[in-house]
Design a protein around this motif. Structure first.
Motif, PDB file in Angstrom:
ATOM      1  N   UNK A   1    -113.716  38.295 -57.888  1.00  8.35           N
ATOM      2  CA  UNK A   1    -112.334  38.140 -57.446  1.00  8.35           C
ATOM      3  C   UNK A   1    -111.450  37.900 -58.668  1.00  8.35           C
ATOM      4  N   UNK A   2    -111.152  38.954 -59.425  1.00  4.82           N
ATOM      5  CA  UNK A   2    -110.370  38.803 -60.660  1.00  4.82           C
ATOM      6  C   UNK A   2    -108.903  38.547 -60.367  1.00  4.82           C
ATOM      7  N   UNK A   3    -108.184  38.127 -61.405  1.00  9.92           N
ATOM      8  CA  UNK A   3    -106.738  37.950 -61.261  1.00  9.92           C
ATOM      9  C   UNK A   3    -106.098  39.324 -61.071  1.00  9.92           C
ATOM     10  N   UNK A   4    -105.009  39.358 -60.324  1.00 10.70           N
ATOM     11  CA  UNK A   4    -104.429  40.625 -59.874  1.00 10.70           C
ATOM     12  C   UNK A   4    -103.987  41.520 -61.024  1.00 10.70           C
ATOM     13  N   UNK A   5    -103.452  40.941 -62.104  1.00  6.83           N
ATOM     14  CA  UNK A   5    -102.912  41.766 -63.176  1.00  6.83           C
ATOM     15  C   UNK A   5    -103.978  42.417 -64.051  1.00  6.83           C
ATOM     16  N   UNK A   6    -105.266  42.121 -63.772  1.00  8.43           N
ATOM     17  CA  UNK A   6    -106.367  42.782 -64.479  1.00  8.43           C
ATOM     18  C   UNK A   6    -106.993  43.908 -63.661  1.00  8.43           C
ATOM     19  N   UNK A   7    -106.527  44.124 -62.442  1.00  8.91           N
ATOM     20  CA  UNK A   7    -107.165  45.080 -61.547  1.00  8.91           C
ATOM     21  C   UNK A   7    -107.159  46.502 -62.106  1.00  8.91           C
ATOM     22  N   UNK A   8    -106.018  46.962 -62.592  1.00 13.84           N
ATOM     23  CA  UNK A   8    -105.940  48.326 -63.123  1.00 13.84           C
ATOM     24  C   UNK A   8    -106.827  48.493 -64.351  1.00 13.84           C
ATOM     25  N   UNK A   9    -106.842  47.483 -65.202  1.00 12.14           N
ATOM     26  CA  UNK A   9    -107.681  47.512 -66.397  1.00 12.14           C
ATOM     27  C   UNK A   9    -109.150  47.648 -66.002  1.00 12.14           C
ATOM     28  N   UNK A  10    -109.593  46.882 -65.017  1.00 11.72           N
ATOM     29  CA  UNK A  10    -110.978  46.929 -64.544  1.00 11.72           C
ATOM     30  C   UNK A  10    -111.309  48.281 -63.910  1.00 11.72           C
TER      31      UNK A  10
ATOM     32  N   UNK B   1     -99.796  36.465 -70.579  1.00 10.70           N
ATOM     33  CA  UNK B   1    -100.307  37.680 -69.950  1.00 10.70           C
ATOM     34  C   UNK B   1     -99.860  38.926 -70.718  1.00 10.70           C
ATOM     35  N   UNK B   2     -98.613  38.936 -71.161  1.00 14.96           N
ATOM     36  CA  UNK B   2     -98.113  40.075 -71.936  1.00 14.96           C
ATOM     37  C   UNK B   2     -98.876  40.208 -73.248  1.00 14.96           C
ATOM     38  N   UNK B   3     -99.180  39.081 -73.868  1.00 13.99           N
ATOM     39  CA  UNK B   3     -99.940  39.098 -75.123  1.00 13.99           C
ATOM     40  C   UNK B   3    -101.349  39.634 -74.887  1.00 13.99           C
ATOM     41  N   UNK B   4    -101.977  39.202 -73.812  1.00 13.00           N
ATOM     42  CA  UNK B   4    -103.326  39.674 -73.486  1.00 13.00           C
ATOM     43  C   UNK B   4    -103.317  41.177 -73.231  1.00 13.00           C
ATOM     44  N   UNK B   5    -102.366  41.643 -72.431  1.00 11.86           N
ATOM     45  CA  UNK B   5    -102.292  43.068 -72.119  1.00 11.86           C
ATOM     46  C   UNK B   5    -101.997  43.914 -73.359  1.00 11.86           C
TER      47      UNK B   5
END
Length: 430
Positions: free
Chosen positions: A16-25, A112-116
């Protein structure tokens, strides 16, 4: 597509990942399924068999657990910012908090922006199959961010503990040092039981801006039957400096990849490593140092002692781009075999497209020096005692160069006892 690849994606569906990582995954999952499984004909996996891993039925991911007080004896007594993961699950109870360190699941909008911006940007997935798997399994991670011109007063100590449970673990660390920032990071992988036999996929990404300085330690001290595939990916900008130390005691399968890119003039790399497989363990280090710009320096020194029926693989590659004039790059790999059944496959590579560089590379495989052994025996030592002294001296030269006193003082006696244990077994056999 293999059964292992299909199982890995089915296992990812349990997360159950955080939502903003879904596309990356999702992108990584598609890439993972599309890639060809390595065989003995795949150059980067020629000497590292994956048949056993391919047949592995992936267990579930780890669950939260409690640490026994006895674990403290396995930890480095380091005054540090501490993050503890048990079977891949973060343990807030055993960790400390700091503004510079945040988990992906707790990152604010700016973080989050830095991570992305930096996540998964250093290497191409087609050459790093298990980095793609790490992306597909990414449900959380750790961000270490040091702002411009700041220096962390304490090291960051990440402790990854494997218990006796057979679980899959996915670890991700993203280090971002801005201009002239400084930090020290220790990654420590340990097991509380010799029976630990899970699968670990651990990826560290390091972004060093102009003038940044990082000391990085990666210590793999896991169990006999563990399977660990990991990587360290680094980008160094102008005048950035990375000083690294790697240690692997061996496991059923242990593969560590270092991908290091000199992106700015004046970047410096100093990487040292020690590997000590024994019994029927396997250790594989692959390093790839790419000089893309002029006036950069890299120095790599790896030493291995291979005992019993163990196997070691070392592949060190230096690539000099046609624009990377005035490069200074050196690579040395020395191996010591203490058994007739031990095996080492070493392959130093030097690929140069510039004409004004100074480069050197070399590798040796040998047994203990008979003259040195005779000298020690003439001073009253037994053959076994002489062999232990000579073997430990082979790696102690690198241990003495460890800059962090707590890491040095932790490793040196433990590795000395490791050789001493082999001595006691040999004396018992005699």
């Amino acid at each position: 597509m293999t059964d292992f690849q299909q199982q890995a994606i089915l296992l990812a569906a349990q997360q159950q990942p955080v939502s903003w990582l879904q596309d990356f995954r999702a992108r990584a999952a598609n890439d993972w399924l599309a890639q060809t499984w390595p065989t003995r004909k795949t150059e980067h996996w020629k000497y590292t068999p994956l048949q056993g891993l391919q047949k592995t039925l992936l267990p579930a991911f780890g669950q939260s657990a409690e640490l026994d007080e006895a674990i403290n004896s396995h930890l480095i007594p380091l005054d540090a910012i501490r993050l503890v993961f048990i079977n891949g699950v973060f343990s807030a109870k055993n960790s400390t908090q700091a503004e510079c360190v945040v988990r992906f699941s707790e990152a604010n909008n700016e973080q989050q922006s830095l991570i992305e911006k930096y996540l998964g940007k250093i290497v191409q997935g087609e050459r790093h199959l298990f980095a793609t798997l790490n992306n597909a399994w990414l449900d959380d991670g750790v961000l270490l961010h040091v702002p411009r011109a700041q220096r962390l007063e304490k090291p960051v100590y990440l402790i990854h503990v494997a218990t006796g449970e057979e679980v899959a673990t996915n670890q991700r660390l993203l280090i971002v040092l801005e201009e002239n920032a400084q930090a020290e990071v220790v990654e420590h992988y340990i097991a509380t039981s010799d029976a630990s036999s899970g699968f670990v996929n651990a990826l560290t990404e390091i972004q060093l801006a102009d003038g940044a300085n990082l000391h990085h330690y990666r210590l793999n001290m896991e169990a006999e039957h563990a399977q660990h595939i990991g990587a360290v990916h680094v980008d160094l900008q102008r005048n950035a400096r990375l000083r690294g130390f790697a240690l692997a005691l061996g496991a059923k399968l242990m593969r560590i990849d270092y991908q290091m890119n000199h992106r700015g003039p004046g970047a410096e790399l100093d990487l040292q490593g020690v590997y000590l497989p024994r019994n029927q363990q396997l250790v594989d280090y692959h390093t790839n140092t790419c000089h893309w710009v002029p006036h950069c320096t890299s120095n790599e020194v790896f030493r291995g002692i291979v005992s019993d029926s163990a196997q070691a693989i070392f592949n060190g590659r230096i690539y000099i781009h046609k624009d990377a004039q005035k490069t200074l790059a050196e690579l040395s790999n020395k191996n010591l075999l203490t058994s007739n059944k031990a095996e080492v496959n070493t392959k130093p590579e030097l690929e140069i497209y510039a004409d004004d560089v100074k480069c050197a590379h070399g590798a040796t495989i040998s047994q203990l020096n008979e003259n040195a052994r005779y000298y020690l025996r003439s001073r009253g030592l037994s053959r076994a005692e002489a062999d232990v002294m000579l073997s430990f001296g082979f790696i102690n030269e690198l241990l003495e160069q460890i800059a962090q006193p707590a890491v040095h003082d932790y490793l040196q006696p433990r590795l000395a006892r490791l050789f001493g244990r082999e001595l006691s077994l040999e004396l018992a056999n005699d």
